[in-house]
Design an enzyme around this catalytic site. Structure first.
Site, PDB file in Angstrom:
ATOM      1  N   PHE A 137       0.919  -1.266  -0.106  1.00 43.41           N
ATOM      2  CA  PHE A 137      -0.252   0.140   0.053  1.00 43.41           C
ATOM      3  C   PHE A 137       0.907   1.358  -0.066  1.00 43.41           C
ATOM      4  O   PHE A 137       1.783   1.297   0.746  1.00 43.41           O
ATOM      5  CB  PHE A 137      -0.820  -0.030   1.209  1.00 43.41           C
ATOM      6  CG  PHE A 137      -1.740   1.138   1.243  1.00 43.41           C
ATOM      7  CD1 PHE A 137      -2.919   1.320   0.220  1.00 43.41           C
ATOM      8  CD2 PHE A 137      -1.655   2.338   1.864  1.00 43.41           C
ATOM      9  CE1 PHE A 137      -3.821   2.208   0.208  1.00 43.41           C
ATOM     10  CE2 PHE A 137      -2.554   3.409   1.733  1.00 43.41           C
ATOM     11  CZ  PHE A 137      -3.546   3.283   1.024  1.00 43.41           C
ATOM     12  N   ASP A 222       9.052   2.632   1.667  1.00 44.14           N
ATOM     13  CA  ASP A 222       7.829   3.362   2.001  1.00 44.14           C
ATOM     14  C   ASP A 222       7.912   2.900   3.692  1.00 44.14           C
ATOM     15  O   ASP A 222       7.327   1.890   4.117  1.00 44.14           O
ATOM     16  CB  ASP A 222       6.758   2.832   1.415  1.00 44.14           C
ATOM     17  CG  ASP A 222       5.514   3.677   1.831  1.00 44.14           C
ATOM     18  OD1 ASP A 222       5.313   4.173   2.935  1.00 44.14           O
ATOM     19  OD2 ASP A 222       4.407   3.416   1.307  1.00 44.14           O
ATOM     20  N   LYS A 251       2.512   9.623   8.718  1.00 45.22           N
ATOM     21  CA  LYS A 251       1.881   9.084   9.766  1.00 45.22           C
ATOM     22  C   LYS A 251       2.260   9.756  11.149  1.00 45.22           C
ATOM     23  O   LYS A 251       2.037  10.674  11.340  1.00 45.22           O
ATOM     24  CB  LYS A 251       1.843   7.635   9.736  1.00 45.22           C
ATOM     25  CG  LYS A 251       0.711   7.250   8.717  1.00 45.22           C
ATOM     26  CD  LYS A 251       0.224   5.884   8.892  1.00 45.22           C
ATOM     27  CE  LYS A 251      -0.986   5.484   8.001  1.00 45.22           C
ATOM     28  NZ  LYS A 251      -0.713   4.793   6.793  1.00 45.22           N
TER      29      LYS A 251
END
Ligand SMILES: *Cc1c(COP(=O)(O)O)cnc(C)c1O
Length: 402
Positions: A137, A222, A251
């Site tokens: 993702f 990532d 995040k």
């Protein structure tokens, strides 16, 4: 008192989400309250964002004091909080340069564009292929859903960006077969988060590095979910001892305030020359002031050491619950990114566990239909873990007993 309710969502919001019934209105540490005053233990942490808990007083102070000085300038000027945070990131990591964005997807978008541009400038347009992995993702922009390895997120949005190959994660042989001089980048998550909390193996991580070097491809990590202390290191690559060329962070980077960063080695950073890429809000002074404080708090060794101590508590409780109810195939992940993979009997039921937990005043997450995910605050207390796990056991019992 506000007159809105969960029903308001269905009336006025685009139906791309299906939020749970309650609306939290207040948070403190790893606890949340709804309008009726019901208290919840939060093991979801805003999906791995609120690493320092809700309304951390030091972050609140950083936000307040910056909000009285300067909010926003645009990138026609630089600003002190952005420079300070960038310096901290550079000093603490492999990177020489930083690009700020506002969300994970945007940071990845920058990394993928940089990789294409670097290859184009140095090798020509043939070298444009990106290798990514199934279940990965990377965000929801058109480029990032295309690079992500979950077809359901790109279906219906075509024509999609081309030149992207998806391989089986952790499969060294397939990677060796697929990578070539046409590959401009290989991108992976050190622990696939949304895809089921699946860590990259040590051998795989090393192989990606080795093959990227051999074929002059950029290695992109990532670390949007794994970064900023989540795995017990500042960034998960440190655990592997394998340095990427580009790394994306979001995040937990802002502890709840929207901010993202792409970290780059000097050699590659130069591909994004003046005018080649940008973002109005990227590097916003408010966001960077909060990010800078979050960085100070998270990069503290005692806090990082505490992550795996807390993981041990979660693991012990989960094992105890599993011995009683036999629901998990495996408990996996790193640090406080914990995946409890359901066994054969409960496949597809992760959402049932999540809903049952909410009924016991506990917030948890799923990572696909078969994996329950915990991504609590990195400073969740032992008492909160204890309380949350009592609730979780009740939720498991409910699902098991129908
Ligand atoms: C959450 C996430 C993203 C996307 O971040 P947004 O801020 O939602 O754009 C990308 N990659 C990974 C690994 C993530 O966990």
């Amino acid at each position: 008192m506000s007159n809105v309710s969960r029903e308001t969502f269905d009336k006025v919001m685009v139906p791309n989400y299906s939020p749970l019934k309650i609306i939290p209105v207040k948070g403190e540490g790893a606890r949340l309250w709804d309008k009726e005053g019901n208290e919840y233990v939060d093991f979801a942490g805003g999906i791995a964002v609120n690493a320092l808990g809700h309304c951390n007083p030091e972050l609140v102070n950083a936000l307040k004091s910056q909000s009285e000085k300067l909010w926003h300038l645009s990138n026609v000027f630089t600003n002190e909080p952005a420079l300070e945070l960038a310096e901290k990131l550079v000093n603490a990591t492999f990177a020489d340069k930083v690009f700020f964005a506002n969300s994970g997807g945007e940071a990845n978008e920058a990394a993928f564009k940089l990789a294409r541009k670097y290859a184009f400038d140095n090798y020509g347009e043939e070298k444009h292929e990106i290798i990514a992995f199934k279940q990965a993702f990377h965000g929801r922009t058109l480029f990032t859903v295309s690079v992500g390895g979950q077809p359901k997120y790109s279906q219906g949005f075509g024509p999609l960006p081309q030149g992207i190959t998806h391989l089986e994660f952790n499969n060294i042989e397939m990677l060796e077969k697929s990578i070539s001089d046409k590959t401009c980048a290989v991108v992976l998550e050190p622990v696939q988060g949304e895809g089921g909390v699946i860590p990259a193996t040590q051998e795989f991580m090393q192989k990606v590095r080795e093959l990227c070097d051999k074929y002059n491809a950029i290695m992109i990590l990532d670390e949007i979910q794994t970064g900023m202390g989540r795995t017990g290191q500042l960034y998960a690559y440190m655990d592997y001892g394998v340095e990427p060329d580009l790394l994306t962070s979001a995040k937990a980077l802002g502890g709840g305030f929207p901010i993202a960063a792409m970290l780059a080695k000097e050699k590659f950073a130069t591909a994004l020359n003046v005018g080649s890429h940008g973002s109005t809000y990227g590097g916003n002074a408010l966001a960077c002031a909060v990010g800078s404080k979050a960085f100070d708090l998270i990069s503290n060794q005692a806090l990082l050491d505490g992550v795996n101590e807390r993981r041990a508590l979660f693991e012990a409780k989960l094992q105890m619950i599993n011995e009683k109810y036999d629901v998990f195939e495996q408990v996996r992940g790193k640090g406080l990114l914990i995946g409890a993979a359901l066994n054969q009997k409960y496949l597809g039921q992760a959402r049932d566990f999540m809903v049952a937990a909410l009924e016991q005043n506990l917030m948890i997450l799923m990572a696909g239909p078969d994996v329950i995910r915990f991504a609590p605050s990195l400073v969740v207390t032992e008492a909160e873990i204890e309380k949350g796990m009592v609730a979780f056991e009740k939720a498991v019992a409910k699902v098991v007993n129908g």
